[in-house]
Scaffold this motif. Structure first.
Motif, PDB file in Angstrom:
ATOM      1  N   LYS A  73      21.232   2.332  42.285  1.00  0.00           N
ATOM      2  CA  LYS A  73      20.707   2.342  43.649  1.00  0.00           C
ATOM      3  C   LYS A  73      19.379   1.601  43.726  1.00  0.00           C
ATOM      4  N   ASP A  76      19.637  -2.148  43.629  1.00  0.00           N
ATOM      5  CA  ASP A  76      20.447  -2.732  44.711  1.00  0.00           C
ATOM      6  C   ASP A  76      21.874  -3.053  44.295  1.00  0.00           C
ATOM      7  N   LYS A  77      22.436  -2.246  43.406  1.00  0.00           N
ATOM      8  CA  LYS A  77      23.839  -2.425  43.012  1.00  0.00           C
ATOM      9  C   LYS A  77      24.646  -1.274  43.607  1.00  0.00           C
ATOM     10  N   CYS A  78      24.682  -1.264  44.942  1.00  0.00           N
ATOM     11  CA  CYS A  78      25.237  -0.110  45.658  1.00  0.00           C
ATOM     12  C   CYS A  78      26.732   0.079  45.437  1.00  0.00           C
ATOM     13  N   GLN A  79      27.483  -1.021  45.371  1.00  0.00           N
ATOM     14  CA  GLN A  79      28.932  -0.892  45.219  1.00  0.00           C
ATOM     15  C   GLN A  79      29.284  -0.260  43.870  1.00  0.00           C
ATOM     16  N   LEU A  82      28.457   3.365  43.997  1.00  0.00           N
ATOM     17  CA  LEU A  82      29.470   4.122  44.733  1.00  0.00           C
ATOM     18  C   LEU A  82      30.682   4.418  43.855  1.00  0.00           C
ATOM     19  N   ILE A 114      23.954   6.167  49.258  1.00  0.00           N
ATOM     20  CA  ILE A 114      24.522   4.828  49.030  1.00  0.00           C
ATOM     21  C   ILE A 114      25.121   4.280  50.321  1.00  0.00           C
ATOM     22  N   HIS A 115      25.923   5.096  50.992  1.00  0.00           N
ATOM     23  CA  HIS A 115      26.538   4.667  52.255  1.00  0.00           C
ATOM     24  C   HIS A 115      25.463   4.306  53.283  1.00  0.00           C
ATOM     25  N   SER A 116      24.399   5.101  53.323  1.00  0.00           N
ATOM     26  CA  SER A 116      23.314   4.840  54.269  1.00  0.00           C
ATOM     27  C   SER A 116      22.654   3.492  53.987  1.00  0.00           C
ATOM     28  N   GLU A 117      22.394   3.211  52.711  1.00  0.00           N
ATOM     29  CA  GLU A 117      21.768   1.937  52.338  1.00  0.00           C
ATOM     30  C   GLU A 117      22.677   0.751  52.648  1.00  0.00           C
ATOM     31  N   GLN A 118      23.990   1.001  52.654  1.00  0.00           N
ATOM     32  CA  GLN A 118      24.948  -0.057  52.989  1.00  0.00           C
ATOM     33  C   GLN A 118      25.146  -0.198  54.496  1.00  0.00           C
ATOM     34  N   SER A 120      26.624   2.071  56.322  1.00  0.00           N
ATOM     35  CA  SER A 120      27.859   2.793  56.696  1.00  0.00           C
ATOM     36  C   SER A 120      27.475   4.222  57.084  1.00  0.00           C
TER      37      SER A 120
END
Length: 334
Positions: A73, A76-79, A82, A114-118, A120
């Motif tokens: 996180k 910045d490697k959110c995917q 997740l 994670i979803h929030s940072e993306q 979503s």
């Protein structure tokens, strides 16, 4: 011997896996993220093999997933983060027990972040709501903090989704529970909730209440002293200054805007930073309201210069640049 020079036997063994996890913890504390990830993933692979043969309990692997998620996180490697969160949740669902319910709450909270940072926000809201259900089911004293935190997150997602009344309701519930939990004792979670309530009232157009809660958030931060990062103080000061400006309390607005600028300058250490640019723009707007045209032009020019530098680096901030260029033209023609 350097950490990355250690060699471990390929055959899975719990003590080896624990050693790898400990090295990962040390590297994570030192912010040596790549090295931490390397050792966590080695440990995870070994624990996964041990878990599959019944030699290690699932919570061990889940906690390593959590550490990996935190590092991913903040890089910045959110995917990828997740994917680890989904794997951790799968392990939780395959097992049972109170300890795993706590792990489920943590996993769902991380998924929500994670979803929030993306961007979503619906998915983030669903994760936070599921995490809240798990935390309430725990019915343990150490779950109360998570309940308050999740209510705070849920409120913020509602505001992101422009459901401001639901946001305010959730944040007020979080505040009520936080005050029961901490009383008059300063706490960073209370400071965050005050700030969010202020932002909710700002969205609803109730600027006086917005000012009240933003001031309470800043006071709570000041009381916390070194335990709270300057970044948050700068953020709240900027929001408070903006509200005071719209209340036509320009002198006070200028004090908080300059405080936000000073903190942002200290944090940026001379590099181009959007928070510094935002503070300059805010100060320029206040000067304009006061009729100090030359001072306003100077501040807005400083903000524009920073945004142009950032745009050259990352091709961002086009809207900010256009807004400031238009504002400067307006001041020049005044």
């Amino acid at each position: 011997m350097k950490l990355n020079q250690h060699r471990f036997p390929k055959k899975p063994h719990s003590s080896t896996a624990q050693s790898l996890q400990c090295i990962g913890d040390i590297c994570m504390a030192w912010r040596r993220d790549e090295l931490a990830l390397k050792h966590y993933k080695q440990s995870l692979e070994m624990f996964s093999q041990l878990t599959s043969t019944g030699q290690a309990p699932p919570p061990v692997s889940i906690s390593i997933h959590h550490s990996i998620i935190i590092i991913l996180k903040r890089t910045d490697k959110c995917q990828e983060a997740l994917e680890h969160a989904e794997e951790a949740l799968k392990l939780v669902r395959q097992s049972a027990g109170g300890e795993l319910s706590k792990q489920a709450t943590t996993t769902l909270t991380l998924m929500g972040q994670i979803h929030s940072e993306q961007g979503s926000y619906n998915e983030a809201l669903a994760s936070y709501n599921n995490g809240l259900e798990e935390a309430i089911c725990l019915d343990k004293p150490d779950a109360k903090y998570q309940i308050v935190m999740l209510r705070n997150y849920i409120g913020t997602m509602h505001r992101k989704l422009e459901e401001v009344n639901l946001a305010l309701k959730s944040h007020l519930e979080a505040l009520e529970e936080a005050e029961k939990l901490y009383g008059d004792k300063p706490h960073r979670l209370k400071a965050s909730i005050y700030c969010n309530i202020g932002a909710d009232y700002d969205c609803l157009g109730d600027l006086e209440r917005a000012r009240h809660f933003l001031q309470k958030s800043l006071d709570e931060n000041q009381n916390l002293g070194a335990h709270r990062k300057a970044t948050y103080k700068a953020y709240v000061s900027s929001k408070l200054s903006n509200v005071l400006k719209r209340l036509n309390r320009f002198d006070k607005a200028l004090i908080y805007a300059k405080y936000a600028l000073r903190l942002s300058n200290e944090l940026s250490k001379g590099t181009a930073d959007p928070h510094v640019a935002n503070a300059h723009e805010l100060i320029g707007g206040i000067y304009e309201c006061q009729g100090r045209v030359e001072d306003a032009a100077t501040s807005l020019s400083e903000a524009l210069k920073i945004y142009q530098t950032l745009h050259e680096q990352k091709a961002l901030f086009e809207q900010e640049i256009h807004r400031l260029e238009s504002g400067l033209v307006k001041l020049t023609n005044a």
